[in-house]
Design a protein around this motif. Structure first.
Motif, short mmCIF file in Angstrom:
data_model
loop_
_atom_site.label_atom_id
_atom_site.label_comp_id
_atom_site.label_asym_id
_atom_site.label_seq_id
_atom_site.Cartn_x
_atom_site.Cartn_y
_atom_site.Cartn_z
N UNK A 74 0.08 4.73 7.22
CA UNK A 74 0.32 3.21 7.29
C UNK A 74 -0.60 2.51 6.07
N UNK A 75 -1.84 2.97 6.01
CA UNK A 75 -2.68 2.35 4.87
C UNK A 75 -2.03 2.77 3.57
N UNK A 76 -1.57 3.87 3.41
CA UNK A 76 -0.94 4.65 1.95
C UNK A 76 0.09 3.52 1.88
N UNK A 77 1.01 3.38 2.74
CA UNK A 77 2.31 2.62 2.44
C UNK A 77 1.90 1.11 1.91
N UNK A 78 0.97 0.52 2.63
CA UNK A 78 0.30 -0.61 2.30
C UNK A 78 -0.29 -0.67 0.91
N UNK A 79 -0.89 0.44 0.44
CA UNK A 79 -1.47 0.32 -0.88
C UNK A 79 -0.58 0.76 -1.89
N UNK A 80 0.59 1.53 -1.62
CA UNK A 80 1.61 1.51 -2.44
C UNK A 80 2.41 0.38 -2.59
N UNK A 81 2.66 -0.44 -1.66
CA UNK A 81 3.56 -1.69 -1.86
C UNK A 81 2.61 -3.04 -2.65
N UNK A 82 1.16 -2.91 -2.84
CA UNK A 82 0.46 -3.52 -3.44
C UNK A 82 0.33 -3.02 -4.79
N UNK A 83 0.61 -1.93 -5.20
CA UNK A 83 0.44 -1.16 -6.51
C UNK A 83 -0.81 -0.87 -6.70
N UNK A 84 -1.75 -0.64 -5.58
CA UNK A 84 -3.27 -0.27 -5.72
C UNK A 84 -3.09 1.30 -6.18
N UNK A 85 -2.19 2.05 -5.70
CA UNK A 85 -2.21 3.39 -5.90
C UNK A 85 -0.61 4.03 -6.22
N UNK A 86 -0.69 4.95 -6.84
CA UNK A 86 0.64 5.48 -7.23
C UNK A 86 1.09 6.73 -6.54
#
Length: 83
Positions: free
Chosen positions: A70-82
């Motif tokens: 869930x955290x990874x999905x949120x980070x992906x949406x925010x553009x903080x990780x690729x």
């Protein structure tokens, strides 16, 4: 992207990883025996602590648990990780 460790947990993981890497290097290259210098109990405690910190760090920094996904999905949406 590199960021400096910010919390005591980050520093603990970093120091534990370096400590275990140095111990492994000295053992593999020079045949250094940690138990000879600090005793078997202290060596066991140190290596157990190194191992525990490293396993915890790997678990927290890979996205395998449900909460981490869930955290990874949120980070992906925010553009903080690729991906």
């Amino acid at each position: 992207m590199y960021t400096k460790p910010q919390t005591w947990k980050d520093w603990g993981i970093l120091l534990s990883a370096w400590g275990s890497a140095v111990a492994l290097f000295l053992t593999a290259v020079f045949g250094w025996d940690l138990e000879k210098y600090v005793g078997p109990f202290v060596a066991a405690v140190m290596m157990t602590a190194f191992l525990a910190w490293n396993i915890w760090g790997i678990w927290k920094n890979t996205h395998v648990s449900k909460q981490a996904k869930v955290q990874k999905e949120a980070l992906l949406k925010q553009g903080l990780i690729k991906e």
